[in-house]
Write an enzyme that holds these catalytic residues in place. Structure first.
Site, PDB file in Angstrom:
ATOM      1  N   HIS A 167       0.373  -1.362  -0.059  1.00 13.87           N
ATOM      2  CA  HIS A 167       0.097  -0.015   0.050  1.00 13.87           C
ATOM      3  C   HIS A 167       1.289   1.596  -0.049  1.00 13.87           C
ATOM      4  O   HIS A 167       0.560   2.107  -1.068  1.00 13.87           O
ATOM      5  CB  HIS A 167      -0.854  -0.283   0.758  1.00 13.87           C
ATOM      6  CG  HIS A 167      -1.492   1.730   1.362  1.00 13.87           C
ATOM      7  ND1 HIS A 167      -3.020   1.275   1.258  1.00 13.87           N
ATOM      8  CD2 HIS A 167      -1.535   2.668   1.546  1.00 13.87           C
ATOM      9  CE1 HIS A 167      -3.881   2.265   1.783  1.00 13.87           C
ATOM     10  NE2 HIS A 167      -2.882   3.328   1.889  1.00 13.87           N
ATOM     11  N   GLU A 168       1.938   1.238   0.951  1.00 16.14           N
ATOM     12  CA  GLU A 168       2.571   2.300   0.761  1.00 16.14           C
ATOM     13  C   GLU A 168       3.685   2.122  -0.520  1.00 16.14           C
ATOM     14  O   GLU A 168       3.826   3.811  -0.314  1.00 16.14           O
ATOM     15  CB  GLU A 168       3.045   2.856   1.821  1.00 16.14           C
ATOM     16  CG  GLU A 168       2.669   2.629   3.719  1.00 16.14           C
ATOM     17  CD  GLU A 168       1.722   3.203   3.555  1.00 16.14           C
ATOM     18  OE1 GLU A 168       2.125   4.568   3.210  1.00 16.14           O
ATOM     19  OE2 GLU A 168       0.980   3.562   4.469  1.00 16.14           O
ATOM     20  N   HIS A 171       1.475   3.404  -3.564  1.00 18.86           N
ATOM     21  CA  HIS A 171       1.484   5.745  -3.218  1.00 18.86           C
ATOM     22  C   HIS A 171       2.801   6.418  -3.588  1.00 18.86           C
ATOM     23  O   HIS A 171       2.582   7.013  -4.048  1.00 18.86           O
ATOM     24  CB  HIS A 171       1.578   6.236  -1.745  1.00 18.86           C
ATOM     25  CG  HIS A 171       0.273   6.088  -0.580  1.00 18.86           C
ATOM     26  ND1 HIS A 171      -1.295   6.102  -1.763  1.00 18.86           N
ATOM     27  CD2 HIS A 171      -0.349   5.774   0.549  1.00 18.86           C
ATOM     28  CE1 HIS A 171      -1.734   6.269  -0.535  1.00 18.86           C
ATOM     29  NE2 HIS A 171      -1.628   5.933   0.277  1.00 18.86           N
ATOM     30  N   HIS A 177      -5.529   7.251  -2.020  1.00 20.66           N
ATOM     31  CA  HIS A 177      -6.304   5.600  -2.136  1.00 20.66           C
ATOM     32  C   HIS A 177      -7.606   5.424  -3.219  1.00 20.66           C
ATOM     33  O   HIS A 177      -7.990   6.849  -3.894  1.00 20.66           O
ATOM     34  CB  HIS A 177      -7.303   5.844  -0.617  1.00 20.66           C
ATOM     35  CG  HIS A 177      -5.844   6.136   0.041  1.00 20.66           C
ATOM     36  ND1 HIS A 177      -5.705   7.257   1.247  1.00 20.66           N
ATOM     37  CD2 HIS A 177      -5.404   5.346   0.621  1.00 20.66           C
ATOM     38  CE1 HIS A 177      -5.217   6.809   1.759  1.00 20.66           C
ATOM     39  NE2 HIS A 177      -4.827   5.910   1.528  1.00 20.66           N
ATOM     40  N   TYR A 223     -10.210   2.322   1.571  1.00 22.74           N
ATOM     41  CA  TYR A 223     -10.441   2.389   2.790  1.00 22.74           C
ATOM     42  C   TYR A 223     -11.567   1.047   2.938  1.00 22.74           C
ATOM     43  O   TYR A 223     -11.900   0.727   2.281  1.00 22.74           O
ATOM     44  CB  TYR A 223     -10.558   3.035   2.929  1.00 22.74           C
ATOM     45  CG  TYR A 223     -10.600   4.971   3.208  1.00 22.74           C
ATOM     46  CD1 TYR A 223      -9.632   4.629   3.546  1.00 22.74           C
ATOM     47  CD2 TYR A 223     -11.350   5.885   3.327  1.00 22.74           C
ATOM     48  CE1 TYR A 223      -8.332   6.103   2.959  1.00 22.74           C
ATOM     49  CE2 TYR A 223     -10.669   7.164   4.081  1.00 22.74           C
ATOM     50  CZ  TYR A 223      -9.060   7.493   3.362  1.00 22.74           C
ATOM     51  OH  TYR A 223      -8.231   8.275   3.674  1.00 22.74           O
TER      52      TYR A 223
HETATM   53 ZN   LIG Z   1      -2.837   4.538   1.874  1.00 21.32          ZN
END
Ligand SMILES: [Zn+2]
Length: 277
Positions: A167-168, A171, A177, A223
């Site tokens: 996930h990071e 980014h 997101h 999310y």
């Molecule tokens: Zn994030």
């Protein structure tokens, strides 16, 4: 219930990163215990785990885990791709020696997932101008896209999991997101009445380049349903009632597809989750 989130930064990311206070592990333990009183660990979504890990330094982020320097418009990512070299995209990186060998194995496995599925290649740093520095600071966080120079990804306590690491990294490759997408209102309903007061800004809809990839409920960048909830109610409801959101396993097929499209990778490779593209 997850911890609250935040307004955009008011100082440069560099100064923020340098000033992130050390927080004793006991504080993190408390945070995790606090979460588990209202949500079982199995039910914790990837984002709620990130938010829990970031709780002690939550004021430094937007959307939970994203540093936004004042020096550029982070909502626009025209020149934030890592450069292509031949058919591959080389991303130089370093990893702090403060990670244990067990943690390093998880980090290396998560990184290898990109090598197996995309044309992104994380290569050892050798004096390149731009590179990622994976560090063990407080919380899990990253900047979005190539920012220039050394840019940090923090994998603190509670962050050493395949899905969180990927996930990071996603980014840092240039993606926000999933529920921030320009077309998200076709796919999810934001329940503002359940969002913690003052934190509604974390559910902004952005002008995004969706790369002709379908909205992805199963994205590792999505999310979870109760993130930022003030009352235990859902803050995001998928409009497809059979959809689930907030998975924490790792990159979805469409996460991989988006990376390959953004970076004009060649033939698609197999999915980390086992499916075919
Ligand atoms: Zn994030």
């Amino acid at each position: 219930m997850v911890s609250p989130l935040f307004q955009c930064l008011t100082l440069s990311a560099v100064r923020f990163i340098a000033s992130v206070p050390r927080v004793e592990n006991s504080v993190f333990v408390f945070v995790h215990k606090l979460n588990r009183t209202s949500l079982s660990s199995d039910a914790l979504t990837i984002n709620s785990q990130i938010l829990a890990a970031n709780s002690p330094v939550k004021s430094l982020f937007t959307e939970g885990d994203v540093f936004v320097p004042m020096t550029r418009n982070a909502r626009i990512c025209n020149n934030c791709r890592w450069p292509t070299s031949g058919s591959l995209v080389q991303v130089p990186y370093t990893v702090s020696a403060s990670f244990s060998s067990t943690e390093m194995n998880v980090i290396n496995s998560a990184i290898n997932g990109f090598h197996l599925s995309t044309c992104i290649r994380f290569v050892p740093y050798k004096d390149q101008t731009n590179y990622i520095s994976i560090v063990k600071k407080d919380g899990c966080w990253s900047l979005v896209g190539l920012t220039g120079g050394s840019q940090e990804i923090s994998l603190g306590v509670g962050c050493i999991q395949n899905g969180i690491i990927q996930h990071e990294i996603i980014h840092a490759l240039g993606f926000w997101h999933e529920q921030s997408r320009s077309d998200r209102n076709i796919y999810v309903k934001i329940n503002y009445e359940n969002i913690q007061t003052g934190l509604e800004g974390n559910f902004q809809q952005l002008e995004t380049n969706n790369l002709n990839v379908p909205y992805d409920y199963s994205s590792v960048m999505h999310y979870g349903p109760k993130d930022f909830s003030k009352n235990g109610g859902d803050t995001i409801t998928p409009l497809n009632p059979s959809a689930t959101i907030g998975q924490r396993i790792g990159m979805s097929e469409n996460d991989i597809l988006k990376i390959n499209k953004l970076y004009s990778c060649g033939a698609q490779k197999r999915s980390i989750l086992g499916g075919s593209m």
